[in-house]
Design a protein around this motif. Structure first.
Motif, PDB file in Angstrom:
ATOM      1  N   ASN A  12       0.829  -1.200   0.016  1.00  0.00           N
ATOM      2  CA  ASN A  12       0.019  -0.018  -0.086  1.00  0.00           C
ATOM      3  C   ASN A  12       0.835   1.257   0.111  1.00  0.00           C
ATOM      4  O   ASN A  12       0.610   2.278  -0.609  1.00  0.00           O
ATOM      5  N   GLU A  13       1.839   1.232   0.829  1.00  0.00           N
ATOM      6  CA  GLU A  13       2.634   2.462   1.045  1.00  0.00           C
ATOM      7  C   GLU A  13       3.585   2.581  -0.582  1.00  0.00           C
ATOM      8  O   GLU A  13       3.816   3.582  -0.965  1.00  0.00           O
ATOM      9  N   ARG A  16       0.947   4.085  -2.933  1.00  0.00           N
ATOM     10  CA  ARG A  16       0.632   5.688  -2.637  1.00  0.00           C
ATOM     11  C   ARG A  16       2.046   6.393  -3.204  1.00  0.00           C
ATOM     12  O   ARG A  16       1.847   7.641  -3.671  1.00  0.00           O
ATOM     13  N   ARG A  21       0.785  11.648  -3.231  1.00  0.00           N
ATOM     14  CA  ARG A  21      -0.047  12.099  -2.281  1.00  0.00           C
ATOM     15  C   ARG A  21      -1.568  12.537  -2.906  1.00  0.00           C
ATOM     16  O   ARG A  21      -2.363  12.686  -2.208  1.00  0.00           O
TER      17      ARG A  21
END
Length: 1324
Positions: A12-13, A16, A21
């Motif tokens: 997930n990081e 992203r 962002r």
């Protein structure tokens, strides 16, 4: 465990950090994607707001594929565990990563909701062409969510900001916050449905692409305007895409965007591809698409399902071929006959026949505006079609810059006039630049004059070169065209004929706007005054309806001053354009004076007038007292040089002027005192003088009657009731002068007690404030009820009372009762101004009517007191009357010359008219209202302080006489006739003789003296030529002291002098054998000459009777002859008029001439008349006597006066003291025929007086002088006469003798020392 739980934290990081962002992810899920046939790999689907990302399932993750939602062509899910997307013709297939947890339906729902959030008002099927989900119940949740999205509160402008952001993402272009803010704020506040790219033309051309694309699925905007903007290739392509997909665009404006014929073809294909198109307006003007592009666009025009409302192809380079194709498509589409209201084909070349256009217009249609200007169209043909199909709806017709087929008037078709007679909706007609024939102009005006169905027509006839003949047509027809409210006749070369047109327009009470600039460029200066006076007369009329007047670019200069002087009291004009007239600072000063009292003007244009900073300051000063002028366009041409010279002062003056105009835009009450005082001054400025003089006359008459009451009989004395009535009327006359003030006091008293309008407004303000408070309280209660219904657990009673108290406090602070009253006062200020105007008008009418009634009552009272109400015609022609005179008015009231006033009073009044030019001329009669409203000319427009319009009348008026009737025809009075102010004044006597001798011509022919022998009959500048028997005998008389003067009034002379003249008339008539009485006309003069010739011939046959009349003492004979010349006989008058005095050589004075020598040949015309004149001069020369020096000293200096100039000089010598004790008196200029003096008769007890001393200027040689010289053998003057001539102090007299005297040089000699000037008795 769900699929999303399989996504580890590290994955997930990584996703992203890979996406950034700023990207909002609404959903992430693990799927297996088919990479090859029957081969699947793990992928992560990340759903953003408008884009789908396919990410790798490893750390670090990366973007494998991504595409915009708008690129999705199809969504398929034929099986519950299968999900297919077709993007740009490429198929992507996904299956769940875990069969136990199927998220395919959730992904389809999330994708549909994301699209619906961006385009909430467009169905999903319109964006994604194919959505196939089996079974269909799987889409039930999607439909429910979509309905919730649609039911949400609408976003500004249909979500344009979100759509714009989506399109920026789609085109990979930066997002501009200012675009979103402008649309969401400005467009929303104006509720504008038209998106204009001119609001964003400051951006980079590529930034326009997402703005245009945002309209693809936007349903808020229905109009797209791309005017005067060159589109890039990408923007032009996106426009085609928008037109192909849009379901809301109704109007598309593409004027002046540089479109070519090939783009017109693409545009046509895009419009045809959109089956849901709502297009009603298409404007491709000012694009060079030519006939080829027009032919491509005929497809969408002919196939428009709902028809077009407006179609514009102006300046597209079309010819008759392209126009025919386009109009043929209009005819094929049956809906066009009921939908098309505006057709613009201007600026195209239609020299050939455009039959399809005529056919479309000839059919019943709904066209309201037709523009075919500058098309080289033959106007003869189009009006036949307009008459058949466009009389019901056509309201605007522009046919400017087209021509008629021929200039012959007979070829103007009847349909031209019939159309204007039968149209019922026409409001605007532009015929400028058509070189309209006069017959066409006449038919146009007569057709509109016969039309009773239409009104408020704006007619433009400018730039037609009408000239003088066109002006006559306008003058004769325009006053009857009652349907015209605006008339433009500028730039037609009307020049001096414009005055007649203005007069005709003034009789048309329907014209509100008159534009007549650029008509006086080449006019002669002597005619400008008449045009300006006609304009002044028009706007000064009480019933003038002209509110807008344009006199721009006329170069009137100082002639504009009359119009500016008339603006002060003008009550009709609201807009005035006087730009381009070069009036200068003087005109600005006069305009400032007018603005101080004008209360009607709202706008004035004054650029290009050569106004300096001082002139602008004067205008600003005048605006300080003006509260109605609201707009003055910036005079850029006049401000530019001022800014160069003094920028700070110019800025200060202009700011002050703008502040005053801004002050006038705020409504405010204006006191009526100034208007009342102005009206009082206008009504009594000249009427008061008339009232005072009439009252003085009546009181003098009453006093005279009372003094002579005992001597007068009962029949002659008027009744006492008449005297009492006259005194009462005099009292009313004194009190009516202040009637206007009393009426103003009435209005002031009623307003002091409280104006009913203001009181009613105050009551309404209080009531309105109460109503507003109750309305606000009711609204707050309804809001609280609604909030309580929505949130019943939160809105308790305490909160409700707090909210209600807060609303009342806000009302008290935001809208107090004072503000409500102030708002009503501002709204009622215009109404109060109208009430004041009505008060003023009524008071003015009452006062003016009372003054008129008082003057009429005074007149009737004077008639009763004098007992004579007859009025006789004055002897003086009207052309000699420069202004009304008191004497004429009194005579008309009191019986002509039988007035009770003494002759000294009459003389004093008449002599007052001969005052110096600087003496103010007080008008005896009351001026009309227009004259009193015009400000007098200033000293800036005068000569040496004397106004050009108020020169004194140099000739006093003639009173009526019972003996003669005026035979002078009534000549038209000249407008401005020059007058020699000092010509009639006596000149100062010269102290020295002229040094230049007069040398005669030797051996001159017979024709050399005709011009001198027959001098032209000159008249004073203000008097016409008169016949010899009408007033010539009255124009010069001799007073009792032998002083000649202008005797224009025979009634002034004493009865003794009149008896003396009658006795001399009888004596001269008896000696000459002529009949008594004066003949009428110049023909009677020649008939009298013939009668005198026959009488003298009979005397010659009788013998001594005829000779004794010619022999004897020379003095008696010559005296009789002169007396006869001074009488009323026609023979003597003509000889005195045409013949100079001839003195014979010495030694011939005692000789006599037989009457046979004076016989004339038969016939009186041509050379016979000249021969008779020669014989007459020979006779008179032979009868001249000789006198001794003692007799010369005893004789009066006026007895030998023969010439008219000599009589005036003698009068000047007697009336005015000489400049030096020695020297000859001066001789006045030669008077006109109308002022010929009578011959002075010798006094009793005196011999023949010596002639008048010769003047400084010699008279040209006459035919009689040369004839005498030839008959006498060329004899010269004797030595004695030469010595006498050498001793004279002046050169030969004006009426010289033989030719030898003119040829002999005169040596200057010292002046005579005795009191009387010496002169040879024979040099007369």
């Amino acid at each position: 465990m769900s699929i999303r739980s399989v996504l580890t934290r590290d994955l997930n990081e990584s996703i992203r950090s890979c996406l950034g962002r700023s990207v909002k992810i609404s959903m992430k899920c693990m799927v297996r994607m088919e990479t090859k046939q029957d081969k699947f790999e793990n992928r992560v689907l990340a759903f953003s707001a408008c884009r789908l990302f396919i990410m790798t399932a490893k750390v670090p993750s990366r973007i494998d594929h991504h595409f915009h939602y708008l690129d999705i062509q199809a969504i398929e899910s034929k099986h519950p565990n299968e999900f297919c997307l077709v993007v740009n013709d490429k198929r992507y297939t996904f299956i769940p990563a875990d069969e136990r947890h199927n998220e395919i339906d959730a992904m389809i729902t999330n994708l549909g909701v994301s699209i619906k959030n961006v385009f909430p008002t467009v169905p999903l099927s319109h964006i994604v062409r194919k959505v196939e989900v089996v079974p269909a119940r799987r889409l039930q949740k999607l439909h429910e969510v979509a309905r919730l999205v649609e039911a949400r509160e609408p976003v500004p402008c249909g979500g344009f900001s979100t759509q714009y952001a989506c399109m920026c993402d789609y085109h990979n272009l930066p997002y501009r916050d200012e675009v979103a803010w402008d649309v969401d704020t400005i467009y929303l506040s104006h509720d504008s449905r038209e998106l204009s790219l001119q609001d964003f033309d400051h951006l980079d051309p590529k930034d326009l692409v997402p703005i245009i694309s945002a309209l693809e699925y936007n349903t808020w905007f229905t109009k797209l305007r791309i005017s005067h903007l060159r589109l890039s290739h990408e923007a032009a392509e996106r426009l085609l895409h928008v037109l192909k997909k849009s379901v809301s665009l109704e109007e598309v404006y593409l004027d002046n965007t540089g479109l070519k014929a090939d783009y017109a073809s693409k545009l046509s294909m895009a419009l045809l591809a959109n089956s849901s198109s709502l297009l009603t307006v298409l404007d491709v003007s000012h694009n060079p698409i030519e006939d080829k592009g027009a032919s491509h666009l005929t497809g969408p025009v002919g196939r428009a399902a709902k028809g077009l409302r407006q179609l514009a192809f102006s300046h597209c380079g079309l010819t008759a071929k392209g126009v025919n194709h386009l109009c043929h498509a209009l005819s094929l589409n049956r809906t066009m006959a009921t939908t098309l209201t505006t057709l613009d084909l201007s600026g195209n070349n239609m020299k050939e026949e455009v039959t399809n256009l005529y056919n479309f217009l000839a059919q019943p249609n709904a066209v309201q505006s037709l523009n075919v200007s500058s098309c080289d169209l033959l106007l003869d043909s189009i009006f036949g079609a307009l008459l058949r199909g466009c009389t019901q709806n056509l309201s605007r017709l522009d046919i400017s810059k087209n021509v008629f087929n021929t200039k012959k008037s007979k070829d103007i078709p009847p349909s031209f006039k019939q159309f204007f007679t039968s149209t019922i909706a026409l409001k605007y007609l532009n015929c400028s630049g058509c070189r309209m024939p006069l017959e066409a102009l006449k038919n146009l005006l007569l057709g509109l004059a016969c039309n009773e169905s239409t009104e408020d027509v704006e007619l433009d006839l400018s730039s037609n070169g009408l000239g003088s003949t066109g002006a006559h047509v306008l003058e004769s027809c325009i006053h009857g065209v009652k349907c015209v409210s605006s008339l433009d006749i500028s730039e037609n070369g009307l020049e001096q004929d414009l005055s007649g047109v203005v007069t005709a327009v003034s009789r048309n009470k329907s014209v509100r706007t008159l534009k007549m600039g650029r008509n006086l460029i080449n006019i002669k200066s002597k005619h400008v005054h008449h045009v300006v006076e006609a304009v002044v007369q028009m706007i000064q009329e009480d019933d003038c309806m002209v509110e807008v007047l344009h006199l721009n670019d006329s170069r009137l200069k100082s002639d504009l001053y009359s119009l500016l002087n008339a603006l002060g009291s003008n009550s009709c004009l609201q807009t005035l354009d006087i730009s381009g007239n070069l009036m200068g600072d003087t005109g600005a000063r006069l305009l400032s004076k007018a603005l101080q009292i004008n209360c009607r003007l709202r706008q004035i244009c004054l650029d290009r007038n050569g106004i300096s900073l001082q002139g602008l300051s004067d205008i600003a000063y005048g605006l300080q007292c003006n509260y109605t002028l609201k707009y003055i366009p910036a005079p850029l041409h006049d401000l530019t040089p001022c800014m160069k010279l003094s920028p700070e002062r110019t800025e200060a003056v202009w700011r002050r002027l703008q502040d005053l105009l801004h002050r006038n835009t705020a409504p405010r009450g204006r006191p009526s005192g100034q208007a009342f005082r102005l009206q009082q001054g206008l009504l009594l400025s000249s009427a008061q003088q008339m009232l005072d003089r009439l009252v003085a006359q009546i009181r003098e008459q009453v006093r005279t009657l009372r003094e002579a009451g005992g001597a007068a009989t009962e029949a002659e004395r008027p009744p006492e009731q008449a005297i009492a009535r006259a005194e009462a009327v005099c009292g009313d006359a004194q009190r009516c002068k202040q009637l206007m003030s009393r009426l103003h006091a009435v209005v002031t008293e009623r307003e002091a007690a409280g104006s009913p309008v203001e009181l009613r407004l105050s009551q309404v303000a209080e009531e309105l404030h109460t109503v507003i408070a109750e309305h606000i309280e009711g609204t707050v209660d309804r809001m609280l009820d609604t909030a309580e219904a929505e949130c019943p657990h939160v809105l308790v009673s305490s909160v409700r009372e707090a909210v209600r108290a807060t609303g009342a406090e806000r009302l008290r602070l935001a809208l107090p009762s004072e503000k409500v009253g102030a708002g009503l006062q501002r709204a009622g200020s215009e109404l109060a101004e109208r009430v004041n105007e009505l008060h003023l008008n009524v008071a003015g009418q009452v006062s003016d009517r009372i003054v008129d009634e008082v003057i009429e009552s005074l007149t009737r009272s004077y008639q009763e007191l004098t007992g004579d109400v007859t009025r006789r015609r004055a002897c003086t022609p009207d052309v000699l009357k420069s202004h009304p005179r008191l004497s004429g008015d009194v005579d008309s009231v009191g019986g002509g010359g039988e007035s009770s006033r003494s002759r000294e009073d009459v003389t004093s009044e008449q002599s007052s008219d001969l005052s110096p030019p600087a003496t103010p001329q007080l008008h005896a009669k009351k001026l009309n209202l227009q004259g009193r409203k015009t400000r007098p000319k200033s000293v800036v427009d005068s000569v040496e302080g004397v106004s050009a319009d108020h020169f004194p009348d140099l000739l006093p008026s003639l009173e009526d006489t019972e003996e003669e009737i005026d035979t002078v025809s009534e000549l038209p009075a000249p407008a401005h006739q020059l007058r020699h102010l000092g010509k009639a004044r006596p000149r100062r006597a010269k102290s020295r003789a002229p040094t230049r001798p007069v040398v005669g011509e030797e051996g001159a022919g017979l024709d050399s003296g005709l011009d001198a022998f027959f001098p032209p009959a000159r008249s004073l500048p203000s008097s016409p030529l008169t016949s010899p028997d009408s007033e010539s005998r009255q124009l010069m008389t001799t007073s009792a002291d032998n002083t000649p003067h202008l005797g224009l009034d025979r009634t002034r002379r004493s009865s003794a002098l009149r008896d003396d003249e009658a006795q001399r008339d009888r004596k001269s008539s008896g000696s000459a054998g002529s009949g008594g009485g004066v003949k009428k006309g110049i023909s009677s003069v020649f008939s009298k000459l013939a009668a005198d010739r026959v009488a003298r011939s009979r005397e010659d046959r009788d013998g001594d009777g005829g000779k004794s009349g010619r022999k004897g003492a020379g003095a008696d004979t010559l005296a009789d002859s002169d007396s006869s010349a001074g009488s009323g006989s026609a023979d003597s008058f003509l000889n005195h008029l045409l013949s100079p005095v001839v003195v014979p050589p010495p030694g011939e004075g005692d000789s006599t001439v037989e009457p046979a020598a004076l016989r004339r040949p038969a016939g009186l015309g041509g050379s016979d008349l000249l021969a008779e004149m020669r014989a007459k001069q020979e006779k008179r020369a032979s009868l001249t006597p000789k006198h001794t020096p003692e007799e010369l000293e005893e004789r009066s200096p006026l007895q030998e006066v023969k010439g008219r100039a000599a009589a005036l000089a003698a009068a000047a010598a007697i009336k005015s003291p000489p400049a030096a004790p020695h020297g000859p008196p001066s001789i006045s200029p030669k008077p006109s025929l109308a002022s010929k003096p009578k011959q002075a008769s010798p006094l009793p007890g005196q011999g023949r007086p010596p002639p008048l001393p010769p003047g400084p200027k010699p008279r040209p040689r006459s035919m009689a002088a040369r004839t005498e010289h030839r008959h006498s053998g060329g004899g010269s003057v004797s030595s004695g006469e030469a010595d006498d001539a050498a001793g004279a102090a002046s050169p030969p007299a004006v009426d010289s003798g033989p030719e030898s005297w003119n040829s002999r040089p005169v040596d200057p000699a010292p002046a005579v020392t005795d009191g009387a000037p010496e002169s040879d008795g024979e040099l007369s």
